[in-house]
Write a protein that holds these residues in place. Structure first.
Motif, PDB file in Angstrom:
ATOM      1  N   PRO A 287      20.914   7.040  -8.281  1.00  0.00           N
ATOM      2  CA  PRO A 287      20.400   8.226  -8.953  1.00  0.00           C
ATOM      3  C   PRO A 287      21.519   8.344 -10.218  1.00  0.00           C
ATOM      4  CG  PRO A 287      21.314   8.398  -6.924  1.00  0.00           C
ATOM      5  CD  PRO A 287      21.562   7.119  -7.068  1.00  0.00           C
ATOM      6  N   GLY A 288      20.720   9.009 -11.392  1.00  0.00           N
ATOM      7  CA  GLY A 288      21.571   9.376 -12.480  1.00  0.00           C
ATOM      8  C   GLY A 288      22.001  10.731 -12.581  1.00  0.00           C
ATOM      9  N   THR A 289      22.170  11.352 -13.825  1.00  0.00           N
ATOM     10  CA  THR A 289      22.741  12.411 -13.971  1.00  0.00           C
ATOM     11  C   THR A 289      21.640  13.534 -14.185  1.00  0.00           C
ATOM     12  OG1 THR A 289      24.959  11.558 -15.021  1.00  0.00           O
ATOM     13  CG2 THR A 289      24.565  13.820 -15.455  1.00  0.00           C
ATOM     14  N   LEU A 290      21.828  14.661 -13.568  1.00  0.00           N
ATOM     15  CA  LEU A 290      20.860  15.708 -13.970  1.00  0.00           C
ATOM     16  C   LEU A 290      21.293  16.703 -15.135  1.00  0.00           C
ATOM     17  CD1 LEU A 290      19.346  16.632 -10.620  1.00  0.00           C
ATOM     18  CD2 LEU A 290      18.082  16.156 -12.708  1.00  0.00           C
ATOM     19  N   ILE A 291      20.486  17.224 -16.168  1.00  0.00           N
ATOM     20  CA  ILE A 291      21.350  18.090 -16.901  1.00  0.00           C
ATOM     21  C   ILE A 291      20.670  19.558 -16.537  1.00  0.00           C
ATOM     22  CG2 ILE A 291      21.401  18.660 -19.342  1.00  0.00           C
ATOM     23  CD1 ILE A 291      21.225  15.221 -19.223  1.00  0.00           C
ATOM     24  N   VAL A 292      21.206  20.306 -16.301  1.00  0.00           N
ATOM     25  CA  VAL A 292      20.786  21.613 -15.412  1.00  0.00           C
ATOM     26  C   VAL A 292      21.347  23.052 -16.046  1.00  0.00           C
ATOM     27  CG1 VAL A 292      20.466  20.212 -13.315  1.00  0.00           C
ATOM     28  CG2 VAL A 292      22.732  21.465 -13.775  1.00  0.00           C
ATOM     29  N   ASP A 293      20.990  23.911 -15.565  1.00  0.00           N
ATOM     30  CA  ASP A 293      21.430  25.254 -16.083  1.00  0.00           C
ATOM     31  C   ASP A 293      22.712  25.522 -15.230  1.00  0.00           C
ATOM     32  OD1 ASP A 293      19.918  26.901 -17.755  1.00  0.00           O
ATOM     33  OD2 ASP A 293      18.352  27.381 -16.206  1.00  0.00           O
ATOM     34  N   GLU A 294      23.553  26.377 -15.868  1.00  0.00           N
ATOM     35  CA  GLU A 294      24.978  26.600 -14.964  1.00  0.00           C
ATOM     36  C   GLU A 294      24.677  26.919 -13.626  1.00  0.00           C
ATOM     37  OE1 GLU A 294      26.886  29.383 -17.311  1.00  0.00           O
ATOM     38  OE2 GLU A 294      28.805  29.165 -16.064  1.00  0.00           O
ATOM     39  N   ASP A 295      23.838  27.904 -13.207  1.00  0.00           N
ATOM     40  CA  ASP A 295      23.467  28.106 -11.897  1.00  0.00           C
ATOM     41  C   ASP A 295      23.275  27.201 -10.927  1.00  0.00           C
ATOM     42  OD1 ASP A 295      21.196  28.436 -12.873  1.00  0.00           O
ATOM     43  OD2 ASP A 295      21.025  30.604 -12.778  1.00  0.00           O
ATOM     44  N   GLU A 296      22.666  26.086 -11.579  1.00  0.00           N
ATOM     45  CA  GLU A 296      22.185  25.079 -10.475  1.00  0.00           C
ATOM     46  C   GLU A 296      23.340  23.988 -10.232  1.00  0.00           C
ATOM     47  OE1 GLU A 296      18.278  23.086 -10.963  1.00  0.00           O
ATOM     48  OE2 GLU A 296      18.436  24.299 -13.141  1.00  0.00           O
TER      49      GLU A 296
ATOM     50  N   VAL B 125      22.809   2.737 -19.412  1.00  0.00           N
ATOM     51  CA  VAL B 125      23.784   3.290 -18.734  1.00  0.00           C
ATOM     52  C   VAL B 125      23.379   4.072 -17.780  1.00  0.00           C
ATOM     53  CG1 VAL B 125      25.744   3.529 -20.375  1.00  0.00           C
ATOM     54  CG2 VAL B 125      24.354   5.423 -20.156  1.00  0.00           C
ATOM     55  N   ASP B 126      23.856   4.236 -16.593  1.00  0.00           N
ATOM     56  CA  ASP B 126      23.092   4.637 -15.239  1.00  0.00           C
ATOM     57  C   ASP B 126      23.286   6.281 -15.036  1.00  0.00           C
ATOM     58  OD1 ASP B 126      25.654   4.733 -14.293  1.00  0.00           O
ATOM     59  OD2 ASP B 126      25.111   3.564 -12.815  1.00  0.00           O
ATOM     60  N   GLY B 127      23.825   6.909 -16.282  1.00  0.00           N
ATOM     61  CA  GLY B 127      24.135   8.315 -16.281  1.00  0.00           C
ATOM     62  C   GLY B 127      25.198   8.983 -17.161  1.00  0.00           C
ATOM     63  N   VAL B 128      25.622   9.991 -17.137  1.00  0.00           N
ATOM     64  CA  VAL B 128      26.781  10.530 -17.905  1.00  0.00           C
ATOM     65  C   VAL B 128      27.949  10.724 -17.079  1.00  0.00           C
ATOM     66  CG1 VAL B 128      27.570  12.628 -19.470  1.00  0.00           C
ATOM     67  CG2 VAL B 128      25.086  12.062 -18.930  1.00  0.00           C
ATOM     68  N   TYR B 129      29.061   9.855 -17.654  1.00  0.00           N
ATOM     69  CA  TYR B 129      30.281   9.640 -17.098  1.00  0.00           C
ATOM     70  C   TYR B 129      31.258  10.830 -17.840  1.00  0.00           C
ATOM     71  CZ  TYR B 129      28.807   5.287 -14.677  1.00  0.00           C
ATOM     72  OH  TYR B 129      28.274   4.662 -13.710  1.00  0.00           O
TER      73      TYR B 129
ATOM     74  N   ARG C  36      38.404   2.911 -16.613  1.00  0.00           N
ATOM     75  CA  ARG C  36      37.792   2.205 -15.566  1.00  0.00           C
ATOM     76  C   ARG C  36      37.623   3.177 -14.289  1.00  0.00           C
ATOM     77  NH1 ARG C  36      40.964  -1.684 -13.152  1.00  0.00           N
ATOM     78  NH2 ARG C  36      42.483  -1.499 -14.724  1.00  0.00           N
ATOM     79  N   ARG C  37      38.270   4.172 -14.563  1.00  0.00           N
ATOM     80  CA  ARG C  37      38.282   4.941 -13.158  1.00  0.00           C
ATOM     81  C   ARG C  37      37.366   6.174 -13.665  1.00  0.00           C
ATOM     82  NH1 ARG C  37      44.161   5.415 -10.821  1.00  0.00           N
ATOM     83  NH2 ARG C  37      43.022   6.226  -8.712  1.00  0.00           N
ATOM     84  N   ALA C  38      36.378   6.180 -14.650  1.00  0.00           N
ATOM     85  CA  ALA C  38      35.459   7.310 -14.604  1.00  0.00           C
ATOM     86  C   ALA C  38      34.638   7.262 -13.541  1.00  0.00           C
ATOM     87  CB  ALA C  38      34.964   6.840 -16.164  1.00  0.00           C
ATOM     88  N   ARG C  39      34.143   8.757 -13.652  1.00  0.00           N
ATOM     89  CA  ARG C  39      33.095   8.649 -12.529  1.00  0.00           C
ATOM     90  C   ARG C  39      31.945   9.204 -13.214  1.00  0.00           C
ATOM     91  NH1 ARG C  39      33.910  13.502  -9.903  1.00  0.00           N
ATOM     92  NH2 ARG C  39      35.570  13.911 -11.070  1.00  0.00           N
ATOM     93  N   LYS C  40      30.708   9.033 -12.636  1.00  0.00           N
ATOM     94  CA  LYS C  40      29.429   9.476 -12.997  1.00  0.00           C
ATOM     95  C   LYS C  40      29.152  10.868 -12.573  1.00  0.00           C
ATOM     96  CE  LYS C  40      25.371   7.741 -11.297  1.00  0.00           C
ATOM     97  NZ  LYS C  40      24.474   6.714 -10.844  1.00  0.00           N
TER      98      LYS C  40
END
Ligand code: ASP
Ligand code: MG
Length: 411
Positions: free
Chosen positions: A241-250, A180-184, A192-196
């Motif tokens: 581009p995929g999904t970044l998993i980040v700190d809250e402030d980012e 999959v190309d990221g977190v939806y 069907r209308r889920a967003r990445k």
């Protein structure tokens, strides 16, 4: 120049053609001047095949032998990828868990990594070599190392291998390549209308992973959060581009709710006519905990007569039989009237950091479900999530309804 760990899942290395494509990707990253370490899963379907062989020979197998067998899938894929890289002129070699070593505890079948010595790998990476590491495995080392046994980290464990390697190597990034190309915002197969999502916080991802989103193994997210590993989930098939998993402030965009998940891996148990006295919860849940059964949602009803009550809780689907066995054996001690198991349930969860600062989030969920005549059986909440248990037949309807109710639909 950056130090990067790239992890490729089973579908990304499912055959030789795919392994060649993965090699191209790795080579490109290395040629761009980066130090790269690769972690691989077994070729798609291979781990299942090996698990089935174990079960066929003996349903209640010795978990140390199970580990030795199921770890074999990654031995093959790491070797093949090393060969493919060599063909492209990249200096590469495969590494098994015990060769690094990746040390684990002795909980065979779901071992936890206790330490990784990355000294040698780091030196070789500096010298331009690409290590191709077999994910999912380590060395359970209770005593002298020559007695150590191969251990595996639980299904989906190569995500955890990758994050642990990234932490040990002090990598700048850990890229998880998957199908999959990221977190939806929700499972795109249902909505069907889920967003990445461009970015999601560790906390949200942790809830998502443990509440049913199958993108990353939960432990890998825990570990990334603890060691602040920059994680990225992206597709090995598309250049997006995929999904970044980040700190809250980012995280830039901050919606109240980031995603809706569902888990069919739940079963409900109701004990009817339980004596309403101090200590009763301990009497019920103690033995379940001792049997290693994870109880999740719990409700105890008020007793009208002050004498008996009903207790409802959920356990993983795969533990239902063991849970009912344990409770049936204890029926005298607990003194309940009847045990009612129910497998036709699903847990639907709404997750978002914004819940901490916004009121009315739960109310919106309850209202949306009510408008669709979906009955809520059990509710549980934490700071950043609300979960409800509903009849399984409403899975799709509930997920879609909530996705719209929180304004997550793609326009
Ligand atoms: N091959 C292992 C599994 O299927 C580990 C992984 O793919 O993450 O569970
Ligand atoms: Mg996986």
């Amino acid at each position: 120049m950056a130090r990067i760990v790239q992890k490729f899942g089973g579908t990304s290395v499912r055959d030789i053609a795919h392994i060649r494509r993965v090699a191209e990707r790795v080579a490109a990253e290395a040629r761009a001047g980066n130090e790269v370490a690769v972690v691989v899963s077994a070729m798609a379907g291979e781990t299942n095949r090996l698990v089935d062989l174990c079960t066929e020979i003996s349903p209640l197998h010795d978990t140390r032998e199970y580990d030795s067998i199921v770890a074999a899938g990654e031995q093959v894929s790491s070797g093949l990828l090393a060969l493919a890289l060599q063909q492209l002129g990249v200096t590469a070699r495969s590494w098994l868990g015990w060769q690094i070593p990746v040390l684990t505890d002795e909980m065979h079948g779901k071992a936890r990594i206790t330490s990784i010595d990355a000294t040698e790998l780091r030196q070789r990476m500096t010298a331009g070599e690409v290590p191709v590491i077999a994910g999912f495995q380590g060395l359970a080392c209770g005593g002298p190392s020559r007695h150590g046994r191969i251990a595996t980290l639980g299904r989906g464990g190569s995500d955890t291998s990758a994050v642990a390697m990234a932490a040990a190597l002090q990598a700048d990034r850990c890229d998880i390549y998957t199908d999959v190309d990221g977190v939806y915002t929700a499972d795109p197969r249902i909505v069907r209308r889920a967003r990445k999502l461009q970015a999601i916080t560790y906390e949200e991802m942790l809830e998502m992973a443990s509440l049913g989103a199958k993108v990353l193994q939960t432990r890998s997210v825990e570990m990334a959060m603890k060691h602040r590993v920059r994680l990225q989930v992206l597709s090995s098939f598309a250049d997006v581009p995929g999904t970044l998993i980040v700190d809250e402030d980012e995280k830039v965009e901050q919606e109240v709710v980031s995603g809706i998940t569902y888990s069919r891996d739940e079963a409900k148990v109701t004990l009817i006519g339980v004596p309403d006295r101090p200590g009763i919860a301990a009497t019920i849940f103690g033995p379940l905990a001792d049997a290693g059964i994870n109880v999740d949602m719990i409700v105890q009803n008020v007793s009208e007569d002050g004498r008996t009550t009903d207790m409802t809780f959920t356990v993983p689907h795969s533990d239902l039989a063991r849970a009912t066995d344990a409770l049936t054996a204890l029926s005298e001690t607990i003194g309940y009237a009847r045990l009612v198991p129910d497998e036709n349930v699903v847990k639907i969860s709404v997750i978002g950091m914004g819940m901490r600062s916004h009121a009315g989030v739960a109310q919106r969920m309850f209202k949306a479900l009510a408008e669709n005549a979906i009955n809520i059986q059990v509710i549980s909440t934490s700071e950043i999530k609300i979960s409800v248990l509903v009849a399984e037949q409403y899975t799709e309807l509930a997920v879609r309804t909530l996705h719209s109710a929180y304004g997550l639909d793609h326009l």
